[in-house]
Design a protein around this motif. Structure first.
Motif, short mmCIF file in Angstrom:
data_model
loop_
_atom_site.label_atom_id
_atom_site.label_comp_id
_atom_site.label_asym_id
_atom_site.label_seq_id
_atom_site.Cartn_x
_atom_site.Cartn_y
_atom_site.Cartn_z
N VAL A 164 2.89 15.04 -46.64
CA VAL A 164 2.96 15.98 -45.51
C VAL A 164 4.30 15.73 -44.83
N ILE A 165 5.06 16.80 -44.61
CA ILE A 165 6.37 16.69 -43.96
C ILE A 165 6.18 16.89 -42.46
N VAL A 166 6.62 15.92 -41.70
CA VAL A 166 6.55 15.99 -40.24
C VAL A 166 7.98 16.27 -39.76
N VAL A 167 8.18 17.47 -39.22
CA VAL A 167 9.54 17.94 -38.96
C VAL A 167 9.74 18.26 -37.47
N GLU A 168 10.75 17.64 -36.89
CA GLU A 168 11.13 17.94 -35.51
C GLU A 168 12.11 19.10 -35.51
N LEU A 169 11.83 20.12 -34.70
CA LEU A 169 12.64 21.33 -34.73
C LEU A 169 13.15 21.72 -33.35
N SER A 170 14.43 22.00 -33.29
CA SER A 170 15.04 22.50 -32.07
C SER A 170 14.93 24.02 -32.03
N SER A 171 15.23 24.58 -30.87
CA SER A 171 15.26 26.05 -30.76
C SER A 171 16.36 26.62 -31.64
N PHE A 172 17.45 25.88 -31.81
CA PHE A 172 18.55 26.34 -32.67
C PHE A 172 18.06 26.52 -34.10
N GLN A 173 17.28 25.56 -34.58
CA GLN A 173 16.76 25.64 -35.95
C GLN A 173 15.72 26.75 -36.09
N LEU A 174 14.85 26.86 -35.11
CA LEU A 174 13.77 27.84 -35.19
C LEU A 174 14.28 29.27 -35.16
N MET A 175 15.39 29.51 -34.47
CA MET A 175 15.93 30.87 -34.41
C MET A 175 16.22 31.42 -35.80
N GLY A 176 16.59 30.52 -36.70
CA GLY A 176 16.96 30.95 -38.05
C GLY A 176 15.83 30.87 -39.04
N THR A 177 14.60 31.09 -38.59
CA THR A 177 13.46 31.11 -39.51
C THR A 177 12.94 32.52 -39.66
N GLU A 178 12.30 32.76 -40.79
CA GLU A 178 11.81 34.11 -41.11
C GLU A 178 10.35 34.07 -41.55
N ALA A 179 10.06 33.32 -42.63
CA ALA A 179 8.70 33.21 -43.14
C ALA A 179 8.07 31.87 -42.79
N PHE A 180 8.82 30.98 -42.17
CA PHE A 180 8.40 29.62 -41.85
C PHE A 180 7.01 29.59 -41.23
N ARG A 181 6.13 28.76 -41.81
CA ARG A 181 4.74 28.71 -41.35
C ARG A 181 4.17 27.32 -41.60
N PRO A 182 4.27 26.43 -40.62
CA PRO A 182 3.72 25.08 -40.79
C PRO A 182 2.20 25.10 -40.78
N LYS A 183 1.60 24.10 -41.37
CA LYS A 183 0.13 23.99 -41.34
C LYS A 183 -0.34 23.69 -39.93
N ILE A 184 0.39 22.80 -39.25
CA ILE A 184 0.10 22.48 -37.86
C ILE A 184 1.39 22.61 -37.06
N ALA A 185 1.40 23.45 -36.06
CA ALA A 185 2.54 23.60 -35.16
C ALA A 185 2.21 22.93 -33.84
N VAL A 186 3.17 22.17 -33.29
CA VAL A 186 2.97 21.49 -32.02
C VAL A 186 4.05 21.96 -31.05
N TRP A 187 3.60 22.54 -29.93
CA TRP A 187 4.54 23.02 -28.90
C TRP A 187 4.26 22.21 -27.63
N LEU A 188 5.22 21.34 -27.28
CA LEU A 188 5.00 20.36 -26.22
C LEU A 188 5.17 20.91 -24.81
N ASN A 189 6.22 21.67 -24.59
CA ASN A 189 6.56 22.11 -23.23
C ASN A 189 7.74 23.07 -23.31
N ILE A 190 8.10 23.62 -22.16
CA ILE A 190 9.31 24.45 -22.08
C ILE A 190 9.93 24.26 -20.71
N PHE A 191 11.20 23.88 -20.70
CA PHE A 191 12.00 23.78 -19.48
C PHE A 191 13.29 24.55 -19.70
#
Length: 451
Positions: A162-189
């Protein structure tokens, strides 16, 4: 890895010769694409260019000529390159897809992914999840901002991992079909608004972590964060919230000094080593993700009883002459420093300063209740001195982190916490927050002999 055929003989432009660019270029070449790599640095400054050219990959350096977009099917860019870049803007206007390499990693991966994002706490939560999943049925592989480039991990991962991947907003902007099995959204500031332009755009970038989730996937989210909780209403995924404020029978929560998951007691909070109220949120998110991924209570408890923090993220350095020393160089914004200050009830010697982004620091005033000494350095030194004067604390001025550390140690007294938590990026004097943190650690070690 999956042996994809969709990129065979496609023309791919890779923008940026950093680690992610090299990984994407070599992978696309391996998949049979015709690859061109472009970087703004001159050819002589790009050590990786020869490596790629030896594989038959074309490298164009020293500028961003628009002719590179001719007949291009896809552009993959380094996450840090802004969307205002001339090639990125033109590619977008021509309808050419623009990805970051995370999208490629997802497409080639045989392993499921657990993806973590948020304004603060990503690295701590990612590390907790990885360590909690050790000795579980599937081997955890760490990727993204915290570890190896995601594509390099995905190419060796199997269905048993299982790949555990930390993602920034910069990385996520460039996704299209990306679909993790479990997504974790911690907070937004409010953060990275110089890159995204508006808060709404920043939130939208973060929200891409859940945009493709179906009922077969899960979103672990912070129910205490109004923006995140509202966004979570707009996904088809199974929702698993976490909260430090209310009991959540379907999620992770803190109640009467105990951490629960779905009404099961996991651990007493007084058994946990990691300090800070914000880290309780990180722990709840990690517990939820790990329980969903099949982790055991025994391993979760072991990690929480022994985990002292990630390097440069409220990292406990050691005790010296009845002073506790912490390295929080990762605190590159005011909100991160607010969280660090809230972690302590003992008097604090705060070391802060760095790149001046034009903001003031008055937002920190309410969090200075335990700060007794402020050691200010870097471009923002004068602004921080002004903050210290308003707070009525002792002020020490310094040139850089090394100088600030020596002066903090010399100016401290028994019973105090010496805390590096800069509230600023490092780029005025140091290449990265890691380099800045290492300078702090080395100076502490030389002065105190802490190992």
């Amino acid at each position: 890895m999956k042996q994809l055929t969709e990129f065979h003989q496609k023309k791919i432009l890779i923008l940026g010769l950093a680690k992610s660019g090299v990984a994407a270029a070599t992978m696309m070449h391996r998949l049979g694409a015709s690859v061109t790599v472009n970087d703004s640095k001159e050819r002589s400054e790009n050590d990786e260019a020869s490596q790629l050219e030896a594989l038959g990959i074309r490298v164009v350096a020293g500028g961003h000529p628009l002719y590179l977009l001719e007949e291009i099917d896809l552009l993959i860019k380094n996450p840090g390159i802004p969307y205002q870049n001339v090639l990125v803007k033109e590619a977008t206007s021509r309808g050419i897809p623009v990805w970051t390499e995370v999208e490629l990693a997802y497409r080639i991966s045989e392993a499921e992914m657990i993806a973590i994002t948020g304004s603060n706490g990503k690295t701590t939560t990612t590390t907790l999840i990885v360590e909690m999943l050790e000795n579980s049925k599937r081997k955890p592989l760490v990727a993204g901002n915290i570890g190896t480039v995601a594509t390099d991990v995905a190419k060796v991962a199997t269905a048993n991992d299982v790949i555990v991947v930390e993602l920034s907003s910069f990385q996520l902007m460039g996704t299209e079909a990306f679909r993790p099995k479990i997504a974790v959204w911690l907070n937004i500031f409010d953060a990275h608004l110089d890159y995204h332009g508006t808060r709404d755009d920043y939130v939208a970038a973060k929200a891409k972590i859940m945009q493709n989730l179906s009922k077969d996937e899960t979103l672990v989210y912070n129910a205490d964060d109004v923006t995140v909780a509202e966004a979570a209403k707009h996904t088809d995924a199974k929702l698993v919230p976490f909260s430090t404020k209310e009991k959540l029978t379907n999620g992770a929560y803190l109640d009467q000094g105990k951490i629960y998951f779905q009404e099961e007691v996991i651990i007493e909070l007084n058994e946990v080593v990691l300090p800070g109220a914000h880290n309780v949120e990180n722990m709840l998110a990690a517990v939820a993700a790990v329980k969903l991924a099949g982790g055991t209570n025994k391993q979760i408890q072991h990690v929480l009883k022994t985990f002292k923090g990630v390097k440069h993220r409220l990292q406990f350095v050691g005790e010296w002459q009845n002073r506790l020393i912490y390295n929080d160089s990762k605190a590159t914004n005011i909100l991160a420093t607010k969280a660090a200050l809230s972690a302590f009830t003992k008097p604090i010697v705060l070391i802060a300063g760095g790149l001046d982004r034009g903001n003031e620091f008055d937002e920190l005033l309410p969090d200075f209740s335990h700060v007794e000494v402020l050691v200010a350095f870097g471009q923002t030194r004068e602004k921080l001195v002004s903050l210290g004067e308003k707070a009525g604390v002792t002020i020490i001025e310094a040139d850089n982190v090394e100088d600030a550390t020596k002066k903090a140690l010399a100016g401290s007294t028994e019973g105090q916490v010496i805390l590096l938590s800069p509230a600023c990026a490092s780029w005025d004097q140091y290449r990265s927050f890691e380099v800045r943190g290492d300078a702090f650690l080395e100076t502490v070690q030389r002065a105190t002999k802490i190992k």
